[in-house]
Design a protein around this motif. Structure first.
Motif, PDB file in Angstrom:
ATOM      1  N   HIS A 185       0.862  -1.188   0.000  1.00 36.92           N
ATOM      2  CA  HIS A 185       0.000   0.000   0.000  1.00 36.92           C
ATOM      3  C   HIS A 185       0.902   1.242   0.000  1.00 36.92           C
ATOM      4  O   HIS A 185       1.782   1.384   0.854  1.00 36.92           O
TER       5      HIS A 185
ATOM      6  N   THR B  72       1.324  11.617   2.288  1.00 36.44           N
ATOM      7  CA  THR B  72       0.858  12.291   3.504  1.00 36.44           C
ATOM      8  C   THR B  72       0.352  13.692   3.162  1.00 36.44           C
ATOM      9  O   THR B  72       0.826  14.334   2.227  1.00 36.44           O
TER      10      THR B  72
ATOM     11  N   VAL C  65       4.553   7.179   2.034  1.00 37.92           N
ATOM     12  CA  VAL C  65       4.536   6.112   3.038  1.00 37.92           C
ATOM     13  C   VAL C  65       4.165   4.807   2.334  1.00 37.92           C
ATOM     14  O   VAL C  65       3.133   4.709   1.661  1.00 37.92           O
TER      15      VAL C  65
ATOM     16  N   ARG D 243       3.517   0.780   2.961  1.00 39.88           N
ATOM     17  CA  ARG D 243       3.201  -0.204   4.005  1.00 39.88           C
ATOM     18  C   ARG D 243       3.068  -1.588   3.341  1.00 39.88           C
ATOM     19  O   ARG D 243       2.279  -1.767   2.422  1.00 39.88           O
TER      20      ARG D 243
ATOM     21  N   THR E  28       2.401  -5.628   4.160  1.00 34.90           N
ATOM     22  CA  THR E  28       1.872  -6.554   5.175  1.00 34.90           C
ATOM     23  C   THR E  28       1.774  -7.967   4.591  1.00 34.90           C
ATOM     24  O   THR E  28       1.665  -8.151   3.367  1.00 34.90           O
TER      25      THR E  28
ATOM     26  N   TYR F 124      13.921   9.723   7.727  1.00 34.98           N
ATOM     27  CA  TYR F 124      13.317   8.697   6.878  1.00 34.98           C
ATOM     28  C   TYR F 124      13.942   7.332   7.212  1.00 34.98           C
ATOM     29  O   TYR F 124      15.038   7.265   7.756  1.00 34.98           O
TER      30      TYR F 124
ATOM     31  N   VAL G  71      12.987   2.729   7.837  1.00 31.82           N
ATOM     32  CA  VAL G  71      12.140   1.530   7.856  1.00 31.82           C
ATOM     33  C   VAL G  71      11.754   1.213   9.297  1.00 31.82           C
ATOM     34  O   VAL G  71      12.585   1.336  10.212  1.00 31.82           O
ATOM     35  N   GLN G  72      10.504   0.816   9.502  1.00 31.91           N
ATOM     36  CA  GLN G  72      10.021   0.346  10.798  1.00 31.91           C
ATOM     37  C   GLN G  72       9.282  -0.981  10.596  1.00 31.91           C
ATOM     38  O   GLN G  72       8.481  -1.113   9.659  1.00 31.91           O
TER      39      GLN G  72
ATOM     40  N   GLU H 188       4.186  -6.209   9.637  1.00 31.71           N
ATOM     41  CA  GLU H 188       3.820  -4.954   8.971  1.00 31.71           C
ATOM     42  C   GLU H 188       5.078  -4.095   8.859  1.00 31.71           C
ATOM     43  O   GLU H 188       5.711  -3.748   9.870  1.00 31.71           O
TER      44      GLU H 188
ATOM     45  N   THR I 189       6.734  -0.529   7.510  1.00 33.30           N
ATOM     46  CA  THR I 189       6.412   0.852   7.125  1.00 33.30           C
ATOM     47  C   THR I 189       7.694   1.538   6.654  1.00 33.30           C
ATOM     48  O   THR I 189       8.685   1.614   7.405  1.00 33.30           O
TER      49      THR I 189
ATOM     50  N   THR J   8       9.145   5.127   5.108  1.00 35.59           N
ATOM     51  CA  THR J   8       8.875   6.558   4.912  1.00 35.59           C
ATOM     52  C   THR J   8       9.941   7.145   4.003  1.00 35.59           C
ATOM     53  O   THR J   8      11.146   7.010   4.265  1.00 35.59           O
TER      54      THR J   8
END
Length: 623
Positions: A536, A540, A548, A550, A552, A587, A589-590, A600, A602, A604
């Motif tokens: 996805h 923002t 962003v 994402r 999953t 910026y 990665v999480q 998941e 994320t 940025t």
């Protein structure tokens, strides 16, 4: 505009000037300013103190002059008292009722007594006697005996009737000699007033009293009476122009000639000023400006026995003339010292900058290619550091020249290797294409499809050596990877994309989706038998919008205690480091466990639309 031109002109002149010239000029300017300020402050403070002391000394002298100048009062009153107590004179005035001849004889005797007193008394203009005793006697010769009616109409006569004696103001007579007088009653044996004696004093008599008082007539001197009225004005002039020096033998006559009428004075020091500024019974001094000749020092003495005083005015310029001469002498000495210090400063500066000139000479030799030149160490620490730095720089330049030669040789070899390396991917693509067509010849469509996906994967991955690619290319790279993995895995992969159309043309770092999809494929192990991966991407809503991403899945999730900093995997950590390296620390990665299971991810990223923005990010000017 004009200020900018002046600034440019000054900067240009400073750049064209030598260091020695600037240092000497600054030294001279600083010392000139310092000497000027010191001399001016010293002169002002010294002149203020000196002026105050001179004023006090002049005031003391004026008080002494007033006391000594008005000592004649005792003599005048004594003369009048002597006539009033003269028994012979009293008898002559009481016996005046005899015959006419006797009265004539008595009048002559009275006149003789007056003339004798006039001769023995110094500084008196005339002695006059007013009586009605000799009114019936015909005057055969001039004398100083007059009827009482002569003075009854004078303003001071009323005052005399109330006292035995008094100092009285007098109008000038035809000769212009009378100024002030002392009147005394003469009583008979019965206590009645038989006559009035009047002793007249002239301007010359009063001025002569001050002729022997030193410096009292320096400038202009006013004689002021009890009411503050200016009675007369005195001053010393220099006919020969010899700085006020007058022969003592002619001083009295010179003073008498310079006595002026009060009404002809144009000075602002008049009766009104005296009554306003002078305190009764006190002495003092004050500086008055606005005079035609400049500022004036006004001194006023304490009142004398008559309650009269002297007021002296002296030009400040004349009073401070010796001090100004001393000031010019001090200034000349200071300028001479400044010139000597300038010469010494020039010699000192010349010695100081000699190592700099040597350094400049060696630098010019270095510019011409003489890398073996060296500078001798100086005796000062700063120049020693400069010499050491220059010598070290020359040595480093020699070493760097050798390194440049070696690097140039290596660069030529690397360029040759690069040309050879460019042939290998081209050969690989041609080989894969040949395999693809051979698989179609044998109707092995699955092999052909995998070869095509692999070819796309390699082309996008290499992408001509670029670090950033479009979002649509990155998504195509991820689809190729999923397609290849779907052919070889025992379970099916359901890959879904939900992409904001506005960001499909934006730039992002390449190969950032494939490592996370690979982790899901390799470590997900879904219980359902089908691995679902969703990507996805959205933008923002902010003043500085970001992208962003994402990702999953429905796999097993993260291991317990897993941390990005401690992971030993290369792919995930490499993506995170590349993003922060190119885009900045904000910026990256999480990773976390998904709410419905799985992992998941994320990511940025900054929103980069054009090539110009991309170049700014790559050059480090943004972020």
């Amino acid at each position: 505009m004009r200020k900018g031109r002046w600034s440019s002109y000054i900067n240009q002149k400073l750049q064209q000037s030598k260091l020695s010239t600037l240092m000497v000029t600054c030294f001279i300017a600083f010392n000139l300013l310092l000497v000027s300020v010191i001399v001016w402050l010293a002169y002002q403070s010294f002149s203020t103190v000196t002026f105050a002391e001179i004023s006090k000394a002049r005031l003391a002298l004026l008080n002494e002059s007033t006391r000594r100048g008005f000592d004649f009062i005792t003599g005048v009153t004594g003369t009048a008292y002597g006539l009033a107590s003269n028994r012979e004179l009293s008898n002559l005035l009481e016996k005046a009722d005899t015959g006419r001849l006797s009265q004539i004889h008595q009048r002559r005797e009275v006149s003789r007594i007056l003339d004798h007193t006039m001769v023995v008394s110094e500084g008196i203009t005339s002695i006059e006697l007013y009586t009605d005793v000799f009114n019936e006697v015909t005057v055969t010769m001039a004398d100083h005996i007059f009827p009482v009616d002569t003075i009854t109409h004078d303003s001071w006569f009323t005052t005399l009737e109330k006292a035995d004696a008094a100092w009285v103001p007098l109008r000038e007579n035809e000769s212009g000699q009378s100024l002030v007088g002392y009147a005394q009653r003469i009583f008979d044996s019965r206590g009645g007033t038989v006559a009035y004696v009047l002793i007249r004093l002239s301007r010359a008599d009063i001025v002569r009293r001050f002729a022997d008082v030193p410096m009292v007539l320096d400038g202009k001197v006013l004689l002021v009476d009890t009411a503050g009225n200016v009675v007369m004005q005195m001053g010393r002039v220099d006919p020969a122009g010899q700085n006020g020096r007058v022969d003592r033998r002619n001083e009295a006559s010179t003073i008498q000639e310079t006595v002026e009428a009060v009404n002809s004075s144009s000075s602002i020091i008049d009766s009104a000023w005296i009554q306003e500024h002078v305190q009764p019974g006190e002495d003092g001094y004050e500086v008055v400006s606005g005079q035609p000749g400049g500022a004036q020092l006004v001194l006023y003495s304490r009142p004398a026995m008559l309650q009269w005083r002297l007021v002296q005015t002296i030009p400040v310029y004349t009073l401070l003339s010796p001090l100004r001469q001393a000031g010019w002498q001090i200034l000349g000495i200071a300028v001479l010292g400044l010139l000597c210090s300038a010469v010494l400063a020039y010699l000192f500066v010349r010695q100081i900058i000699r190592p700099l000139r040597q350094l400049i000479k060696r630098m010019r030799q270095l510019e011409k290619g003489d890398f073996d030149t060296r500078v001798q160490l100086s005796f000062t620490e700063e120049y020693a550091h400069l010499a050491y730095g220059f010598n070290h720089m020359a040595s480093q330049l020699t070493t760097l020249m050798e390194q440049v030669k070696d690097e140039s040789r290596a660069k030529r070899e690397a360029q040759t290797g690069l040309l050879e390396a460019q042939i290998k991917p081209h050969f690989l693509y041609n080989t894969l294409d040949m395999i693809h067509w051979r698989a179609l010849d044998y109707e092995a469509k699955d092999i052909s499809r995998m070869i095509v996906q692999l070819s796309k994967l390699l082309r996008i991955g290499l992408s001509g050596g670029r670090l950033f690619i479009r979002v649509r290319d990155e998504l195509e790279h991820a689809r190729c990877y999923v397609s290849i993995q779907s052919e070889r895995l025992p379970f099916s992969i359901q890959y879904l994309e939900q992409i904001d159309p506005r960001i499909r043309g934006c730039y992002i770092p390449k190969i950032i989706l494939q490592p996370f999809i690979e982790n899901a494929v390799m470590h997900g192990h879904p219980e359902e038998g089908t691995l679902r991966i969703q990507v996805h991407m959205h933008e923002t809503e902010s003043s500085q919008p970001d992208i962003v991403i994402r990702i999953t899945d429905n796999g097993q999730g993260l291991p317990e205690g897993w941390k990005l900093e401690a992971t030993c995997g290369i792919g995930v950590r490499n993506v995170h480091q590349r993003i922060q390296l190119y885009c900045g620390k904000r910026y990256g990665v999480q990773l976390r466990d998904g709410e419905a299971g799985g992992v998941e991810v994320t990511i940025t990223l900054p929103r980069i639309e054009t090539d110009e923005q991309l170049n700014l990010w790559l050059d480090g000017e943004k972020g």
